[in-house]
Scaffold this motif. Structure first.
Motif, PDB file in Angstrom:
ATOM      1  N   LEU A  51       0.832  -1.206   0.000  1.00 46.75           N
ATOM      2  CA  LEU A  51       0.000   0.000   0.000  1.00 46.75           C
ATOM      3  C   LEU A  51       0.869   1.261   0.000  1.00 46.75           C
ATOM      4  CD1 LEU A  51      -2.846  -1.027   2.481  1.00 46.75           C
ATOM      5  CD2 LEU A  51      -3.079  -0.593   0.028  1.00 46.75           C
ATOM      6  N   LEU A  52       1.955   1.206   0.749  1.00 46.55           N
ATOM      7  CA  LEU A  52       2.869   2.353   0.795  1.00 46.55           C
ATOM      8  C   LEU A  52       3.565   2.532  -0.550  1.00 46.55           C
ATOM      9  CD1 LEU A  52       4.324   1.863   4.365  1.00 46.55           C
ATOM     10  CD2 LEU A  52       2.927   3.791   3.595  1.00 46.55           C
ATOM     11  N   GLN A  53       3.897   1.421  -1.193  1.00 47.44           N
ATOM     12  CA  GLN A  53       4.516   1.484  -2.517  1.00 47.44           C
ATOM     13  C   GLN A  53       3.568   2.140  -3.518  1.00 47.44           C
ATOM     14  OE1 GLN A  53       7.904  -0.120  -3.614  1.00 47.44           O
ATOM     15  NE2 GLN A  53       7.338   1.736  -4.735  1.00 47.44           N
ATOM     16  N   GLN A  54       2.269   1.830  -3.403  1.00 43.52           N
ATOM     17  CA  GLN A  54       1.277   2.444  -4.271  1.00 43.52           C
ATOM     18  C   GLN A  54       1.162   3.944  -4.000  1.00 43.52           C
ATOM     19  OE1 GLN A  54      -0.233   1.020  -6.807  1.00 43.52           O
ATOM     20  NE2 GLN A  54      -1.317   2.916  -7.351  1.00 43.52           N
ATOM     21  N   PHE A  55       1.224   4.321  -2.723  1.00 40.91           N
ATOM     22  CA  PHE A  55       1.195   5.744  -2.355  1.00 40.91           C
ATOM     23  C   PHE A  55       2.391   6.476  -2.974  1.00 40.91           C
ATOM     24  CE2 PHE A  55       3.143   8.786   0.668  1.00 40.91           C
ATOM     25  CZ  PHE A  55       2.246   9.834   0.514  1.00 40.91           C
ATOM     26  N   VAL A  56       3.577   5.894  -2.849  1.00 42.80           N
ATOM     27  CA  VAL A  56       4.791   6.505  -3.405  1.00 42.80           C
ATOM     28  C   VAL A  56       4.672   6.630  -4.922  1.00 42.80           C
ATOM     29  CG1 VAL A  56       7.268   6.145  -3.786  1.00 42.80           C
ATOM     30  CG2 VAL A  56       6.289   5.771  -1.518  1.00 42.80           C
ATOM     31  N   TYR A  57       4.094   5.619  -5.544  1.00 46.04           N
ATOM     32  CA  TYR A  57       3.906   5.635  -6.998  1.00 46.04           C
ATOM     33  C   TYR A  57       2.981   6.790  -7.410  1.00 46.04           C
ATOM     34  CZ  TYR A  57       2.275   4.192 -11.632  1.00 46.04           C
ATOM     35  OH  TYR A  57       1.940   4.158 -12.965  1.00 46.04           O
ATOM     36  N   GLU A  58       1.915   6.995  -6.644  1.00 44.48           N
ATOM     37  CA  GLU A  58       0.989   8.092  -6.942  1.00 44.48           C
ATOM     38  C   GLU A  58       1.652   9.447  -6.719  1.00 44.48           C
ATOM     39  OE1 GLU A  58      -1.942   7.887  -8.322  1.00 44.48           O
ATOM     40  OE2 GLU A  58      -1.824   5.690  -8.401  1.00 44.48           O
ATOM     41  N   MET A  59       2.467   9.549  -5.682  1.00 49.41           N
ATOM     42  CA  MET A  59       3.173  10.804  -5.400  1.00 49.41           C
ATOM     43  C   MET A  59       4.170  11.131  -6.509  1.00 49.41           C
ATOM     44  SD  MET A  59       2.096  12.331  -2.690  1.00 49.41           S
ATOM     45  CE  MET A  59       0.482  11.786  -3.252  1.00 49.41           C
ATOM     46  N   ALA A  60       4.766  10.086  -7.084  1.00 48.37           N
ATOM     47  CA  ALA A  60       5.763  10.293  -8.141  1.00 48.37           C
ATOM     48  C   ALA A  60       5.165  10.969  -9.363  1.00 48.37           C
ATOM     49  CB  ALA A  60       6.383   8.955  -8.540  1.00 48.37           C
ATOM     50  N   LYS A  61       3.846  10.858  -9.525  1.00 43.91           N
ATOM     51  CA  LYS A  61       3.166  11.508 -10.645  1.00 43.91           C
ATOM     52  C   LYS A  61       2.979  13.012 -10.399  1.00 43.91           C
ATOM     53  CE  LYS A  61       0.310   7.392 -11.612  1.00 43.91           C
ATOM     54  NZ  LYS A  61      -1.097   6.916 -11.659  1.00 43.91           N
ATOM     55  N   LYS A  62       3.078  13.407  -9.124  1.00 41.33           N
ATOM     56  CA  LYS A  62       2.730  14.783  -8.750  1.00 41.33           C
ATOM     57  C   LYS A  62       3.922  15.637  -8.345  1.00 41.33           C
ATOM     58  CE  LYS A  62      -1.703  13.133  -6.892  1.00 41.33           C
ATOM     59  NZ  LYS A  62      -2.555  13.045  -5.682  1.00 41.33           N
ATOM     60  N   VAL A  63       4.995  15.006  -7.864  1.00 42.09           N
ATOM     61  CA  VAL A  63       6.130  15.781  -7.344  1.00 42.09           C
ATOM     62  C   VAL A  63       7.408  15.368  -8.058  1.00 42.09           C
ATOM     63  CG1 VAL A  63       5.031  16.041  -5.086  1.00 42.09           C
ATOM     64  CG2 VAL A  63       6.612  14.137  -5.470  1.00 42.09           C
ATOM     65  N   ASN A  64       8.424  16.213  -7.951  1.00 40.24           N
ATOM     66  CA  ASN A  64       9.709  15.909  -8.587  1.00 40.24           C
ATOM     67  C   ASN A  64      10.477  14.871  -7.762  1.00 40.24           C
ATOM     68  OD1 ASN A  64      11.167  17.253  -6.486  1.00 40.24           O
ATOM     69  ND2 ASN A  64      10.820  19.209  -7.500  1.00 40.24           N
ATOM     70  N   PRO A  65      11.526  14.258  -8.336  1.00 39.95           N
ATOM     71  CA  PRO A  65      12.263  13.201  -7.623  1.00 39.95           C
ATOM     72  C   PRO A  65      12.817  13.646  -6.270  1.00 39.95           C
ATOM     73  CG  PRO A  65      12.836  13.179  -9.944  1.00 39.95           C
ATOM     74  CD  PRO A  65      11.990  14.397  -9.732  1.00 39.95           C
ATOM     75  N   ARG A  66      13.256  14.896  -6.174  1.00 40.35           N
ATOM     76  CA  ARG A  66      13.813  15.374  -4.897  1.00 40.35           C
ATOM     77  C   ARG A  66      12.744  15.396  -3.809  1.00 40.35           C
ATOM     78  NH1 ARG A  66      18.545  17.443  -3.792  1.00 40.35           N
ATOM     79  NH2 ARG A  66      19.030  17.557  -6.021  1.00 40.35           N
ATOM     80  N   ARG A 126      12.353  13.082  -0.379  1.00 46.02           N
ATOM     81  CA  ARG A 126      12.129  13.667   0.945  1.00 46.02           C
ATOM     82  C   ARG A 126      10.939  13.016   1.642  1.00 46.02           C
ATOM     83  NH1 ARG A 126       9.199  18.130   0.287  1.00 46.02           N
ATOM     84  NH2 ARG A 126       7.521  16.951   1.258  1.00 46.02           N
ATOM     85  N   ILE A 127       9.848  12.766   0.885  1.00 44.17           N
ATOM     86  CA  ILE A 127       8.658  12.118   1.450  1.00 44.17           C
ATOM     87  C   ILE A 127       9.001  10.719   1.944  1.00 44.17           C
ATOM     88  CG2 ILE A 127       6.369  11.195   0.900  1.00 44.17           C
ATOM     89  CD1 ILE A 127       6.103  13.560  -1.127  1.00 44.17           C
ATOM     90  N   ILE A 128       9.733   9.950   1.138  1.00 48.16           N
ATOM     91  CA  ILE A 128      10.128   8.593   1.526  1.00 48.16           C
ATOM     92  C   ILE A 128      10.982   8.620   2.790  1.00 48.16           C
ATOM     93  CG2 ILE A 128      11.530   6.598   0.837  1.00 48.16           C
ATOM     94  CD1 ILE A 128      10.599   7.129  -2.055  1.00 48.16           C
ATOM     95  N   LEU A 182      12.141  -1.435   2.387  1.00 47.81           N
ATOM     96  CA  LEU A 182      12.460  -1.979   1.066  1.00 47.81           C
ATOM     97  C   LEU A 182      11.999  -1.074  -0.082  1.00 47.81           C
ATOM     98  CD1 LEU A 182      11.637  -5.753   1.673  1.00 47.81           C
ATOM     99  CD2 LEU A 182      13.863  -4.615   1.744  1.00 47.81           C
ATOM    100  N   ILE A 183      11.497   0.104   0.279  1.00 45.88           N
ATOM    101  CA  ILE A 183      11.063   1.052  -0.753  1.00 45.88           C
ATOM    102  C   ILE A 183      12.221   2.007  -1.056  1.00 45.88           C
ATOM    103  CG2 ILE A 183       9.453   2.904  -1.336  1.00 45.88           C
ATOM    104  CD1 ILE A 183       7.361   1.489   0.363  1.00 45.88           C
ATOM    105  N   GLU A 184      12.700   1.989  -2.275  1.00 48.91           N
ATOM    106  CA  GLU A 184      13.879   2.772  -2.645  1.00 48.91           C
ATOM    107  C   GLU A 184      13.505   4.189  -3.045  1.00 48.91           C
ATOM    108  OE1 GLU A 184      16.194   0.858  -5.601  1.00 48.91           O
ATOM    109  OE2 GLU A 184      16.619  -0.913  -4.380  1.00 48.91           O
ATOM    110  N   SER A 185      14.393   5.108  -2.701  1.00 50.23           N
ATOM    111  CA  SER A 185      14.230   6.501  -3.124  1.00 50.23           C
ATOM    112  C   SER A 185      14.733   6.662  -4.554  1.00 50.23           C
ATOM    113  CB  SER A 185      15.020   7.436  -2.205  1.00 50.23           C
ATOM    114  OG  SER A 185      14.491   7.429  -0.902  1.00 50.23           O
ATOM    115  N   PRO A 186      14.179   7.607  -5.293  1.00 52.17           N
ATOM    116  CA  PRO A 186      14.687   7.852  -6.661  1.00 52.17           C
ATOM    117  C   PRO A 186      16.103   8.384  -6.609  1.00 52.17           C
ATOM    118  CG  PRO A 186      13.162   9.585  -5.999  1.00 52.17           C
ATOM    119  CD  PRO A 186      13.090   8.525  -4.932  1.00 52.17           C
ATOM    120  N   LYS A 187      16.878   8.066  -7.607  1.00 49.93           N
ATOM    121  CA  LYS A 187      18.252   8.561  -7.684  1.00 49.93           C
ATOM    122  C   LYS A 187      18.224  10.030  -8.087  1.00 49.93           C
ATOM    123  CE  LYS A 187      20.508   4.694  -6.877  1.00 49.93           C
ATOM    124  NZ  LYS A 187      19.459   4.037  -6.116  1.00 49.93           N
TER     125      LYS A 187
END
Length: 300
Positions: A55-70, A74-76, A99-104
């Motif tokens: 569920l958290l992975q899905q949340f992060v995926y949805e956030m990735a559509k709205k915010v930049n990698p930086r 920070r959210i992660i 186990l949820i990785e931050s974007p490079k």
């Protein structure tokens, strides 16, 4: 335990146990509030104790559509800290964010001003207005002492130890440090407080605050940002600067002129030397000079 209860407990922990500032706690809370809003909007039944990695992975995926990698990183990071707290308090046995990785993302190097640009900004101040002397003292202190804007507006008359050559600065988490102050910086602060500030009607409880607005109250962060932005416009400076740019310039110029990184760390109030090391990446030209000057085998 519901989300709001968990967030309130975490905020108390950050304030009491970690000693973080109001601004830092607000920043951490915003990351968790995003997750709470997502859970409400998607009618998730899972609370902070039972929410899963998927569920958290899905949340992060949805956030990735709205915010930049930086911002995503920070959210992660903020959520990892929150769930680490829940594990620490024995509310959970695991951290589902592990186990949820931050974007490079690349390291963002701080913007800096040259000495010529700093002098141009200070020269652009209109000293015919009462706030002119205050604004000159502000810029001299931002650059001369490398202060954060929150540290600058919180500076008090009782923090000035001019005879000893230091000022007492209250930084993040209310941690205090002594920072050396130059003669020219002392000169402009004294001009402001002895010729301008002394004639102001000062409101309660701001008598001890050094920098005041026209109403005799504590200066705000927003006002300092406005002062800097307007001066940049006045001289046609193309760089996107803020009060923090003076702090970056302070550290960079000290390093380029041979100052010790540990000394810069102490003056900036960085808890970790790795935070200060970002300035090693700003300008490497001086490194060859340092090698040639100090390495014993350079000329062998």
């Amino acid at each position: 335990m519901n989300w709001n209860h968990a967030l309130k407990d975490y905020q108390d922990y950050l304030k009491i146990e970690r000693g973080l500032s109001v601004n830092s706690i607000k920043s951490y809370s915003q990351d968790i509030q995003m997750l709470i809003t997502y859970a409400d909007e998607n009618d998730l039944k899972e609370g902070p104790i039972s929410i899963t990695k998927d569920l958290l992975q899905q949340f992060v995926y949805e956030m990735a559509k709205k915010v930049n990698p930086r911002s995503q990183a920070r959210i992660i990071s903020g959520l990892k800290g929150f769930f680490n707290y829940l594990v620490f308090e024995d509310y959970r046995n695991d951290n589902p964010m592990d186990l949820i990785e931050s974007p490079k993302i690349g390291r963002k190097l701080p913007d800096t001003l040259s000495l010529k640009e700093i002098n141009a900004l200070i020269s652009a101040i209109d000293l015919s207005k009462p706030e002119g002397e205050r604004n000159r003292a502000i810029l001299e202190t931002l650059y001369g002492c490398g202060l954060r804007v929150s540290e600058l507006i919180g500076l008090k008359l009782s923090d000035l130890f001019f005879e000893e050559g230091f000022i007492k600065v209250t930084g993040k988490g209310d941690k205090q440090r002594f920072v050396p102050i130059s003669e020219i910086n002392k000169k402009y602060i004294n001009i402001y407080r002895n010729e301008i500030r002394i004639h102001q009607k000062i409101q309660e409880p701001f008598q001890d605050f050094l920098f005041l607005n026209r109403r005799g109250a504590q200066l705000t962060r927003a006002m300092v940002f406005t002062i800097v932005k307007r001066l940049a416009e006045d001289i046609g400076l193309k760089k996107n600067i803020s009060p923090h740019t003076f702090r970056h310039s302070f550290a960079t110029h000290l390093l380029e002129n041979g100052a010790d990184l540990r000394a810069i760390q102490q003056m900036l109030g960085h808890e970790s030397i790795t935070t200060t090391e970002v300035y090693m990446h700003v300008n490497r030209k001086h490194l060859a000079k340092v090698l040639g000057e100090f390495h014993p085998r350079t000329n062998s």
